[in-house]
Design an enzyme around this catalytic site. Structure first.
Site, PDB file in Angstrom:
ATOM      1  CG  ASP A   1      36.873  49.486  48.502  1.00 40.65           C
ATOM      2  OD1 ASP A   1      36.815  48.966  49.627  1.00 40.65           O
ATOM      3  OD2 ASP A   1      36.177  49.098  47.543  1.00 40.65           O
TER       4      ASP A   1
ATOM      5  CG  ASP B   1      31.588  47.757  47.688  1.00 38.10           C
ATOM      6  OD1 ASP B   1      32.308  48.754  47.878  1.00 38.10           O
ATOM      7  OD2 ASP B   1      31.925  46.600  47.994  1.00 38.10           O
TER       8      ASP B   1
END
Length: 439
Positions: free
Chosen positions: A239, A288
């Site tokens: 990420d 997420d």
């Protein structure tokens, strides 16, 4: 299997599982949370935290019910194996970069159309499956447990599918088992999918995205804490690179570019006020929510495993002659009692840590006024909180050694031994035997 996203989870396999109304509760709670920003102004940070944490909470709690149903049916579990978990960040990186290059060098209209069709199909199926379970619970609540066998809405029908379709979707025996409740779920979900596909309305998007997130957390499992920790640690770096580092390499923020151009329910749109346009909305990627959610769900199941182990120890102590009785949970518990933080310390620690990570993400978003890799905050919050709690409680070894595949194998062995013992007792009820010595 792909079929899991579409199944209502009813029928013979779930007849012995009591209704706890969690699907009913999750449907109404999530619907209220998702609809509220369309009616009244809700701060973006509040939307982000409440919507994502609610999906995690209900998905984690329902994951144990879905696992119980799977075992009762003898079905294969959808698992991220350890070798897959180790490769997950690399696989995700290849997929993300492929999408970025596809949008850059191929006709964007056709790429978007293909991705939209696939994601809407998946979201509509997930929503239909969840609504079907809600309808099933409503029927059982209204008519009693006997409705599982007697109600036409809950009667199972086997619908044959082509062998090629069955192979791709992982449908056993090339026959999809459906119920009337599943049909109702499909009828309710199809308009939502259609509204999103033709109108691209943010609310329809959020409903489908929430259904995908909820179903992923419920169905997809990592069976070991160590595997989950390694996977999340890898995704932490994944990420960070694709949000912060990709622009220097590829000339654009790859993660943000794909998120904005991928026109499908793979993210939550968070409007700043009712009637806001896309430019006046923030977004939270579904990864997420779902990826940390798989970890939080694992902690919920670990808590329940620890409770079972404590019950076994109490029963063993109580069976010893002259031993002071240990108190176990002898009475049936209500849903509120089952979900008490006292019984589920690791689950609530991970869930609250996730909320803390989301708050940190939002604060960073406001402070730096730039896209933030949410896993940069979520992964340390969740992992360090759970490990710290295990060390405080003196249960770090149990946490690190926890393996659901081994637990299931042990349960099968114990179940077989109990069956043999029961059979012997029935055949020779008057024969006394000396207790076996411990090895």
């Amino acid at each position: 299997s792909f079929e899991s996203f579409f199944e209502p989870c009813s029928g013979a396999g779930s007849q012995d599982i009591p209704v706890d109304m969690l699907d009913i509760a999750s449907s109404f709670v999530l619907a209220s949370i998702l609809v509220a920003p369309a009616l009244v102004p809700v701060p973006v940070g509040v939307q982000m935290v409440v919507a994502a944490s609610s999906i995690l909470y209900f998905g984690s709690v329902n994951s144990l019910t879905r696992e119980t149903e799977r075992k009762s049916r003898g079905e294969i579990r959808d698992v991220i194996a350890s070798d897959q978990a180790y490769r997950f960040p690399l696989t995700a990186s290849v997929m993300l970069l492929s999408l970025f290059l596809a949008f850059k060098y191929l006709p964007e209209f056709y790429v978007s159309l293909l991705l939209t069709l696939g994601s809407v199909f998946l979201g509509t199926g997930a929503l239909a499956g969840h609504l079907a379970r809600t309808v099933e619970e409503l029927v059982v609540v209204a008519s009693g447990e006997a409705a599982r066998k007697e109600s036409k809405l809950l009667r199972e029908v086997r619908v044959p599918v082509p062998a090629a379709v069955g192979k791709v979707m992982g449908i056993p025996d090339n026959a999809l088992v459906v119920t009337g409740a599943w049909g109702v779920g499909v009828l309710l979900a199809l308009p939502v999918g259609a509204v999103y596909f033709f109108k691209k309305h943010w609310l329809a998007n959020n409903v489908l995205a929430a259904a995908i997130g909820l179903t992923t957390v419920e169905l997809l499992a990592v069976e070991e804490f160590k595997t989950a920790a390694i996977m999340l640690s890898g995704l932490f770096f994944y990420d960070v690179f694709w949000v912060f580092g990709s622009k220097k390499v590829f000339g654009a923020n790859v993660m943000v570019t794909v998120a904005k151009k991928f026109d499908g329910p793979i993210k939550l749109w968070l409007p700043k006020f009712p009637g806001a346009t896309r430019d006046q909305m923030s977004l939270l990627g579904l990864g997420d929510i779902a990826l940390p959610g798989i970890f939080v769900a694992l902690m919920y199941r670990f808590d329940n495993f620890m409770l079972k182990e404590a019950e076994k120890e109490a029963a063993a102590e109580n069976a010893k002659p002259g031993a002071a009785p240990k108190i176990g949970e002898s009475k049936a518990l209500s849903v509120v009692e089952k979900l008490s933080p006292r019984r589920l310390p690791y689950f609530y620690a991970a869930w609250i840590a996730y909320i803390g990570g989301l708050v940190a993400t939002y604060v960073a978003l406001r402070v730096f006024n730039a896209a933030q890799p949410a896993l940069l905050y979520l992964v340390p919050f969740c992992l360090l909180t759970v490990i710290g709690l295990a060390m405080f409680r003196g249960e770090l070894a149990e946490l690190l050694e926890y393996n659901e595949a081994e637990v299931e194998a042990d349960e099968k062995v114990e179940g077989g031994e109990e069956s043999k013992d029961d059979s012997a007792t029935e055949k020779e009820p008057l024969v006394s035997k000396e207790p076996k010595k411990d090895k």
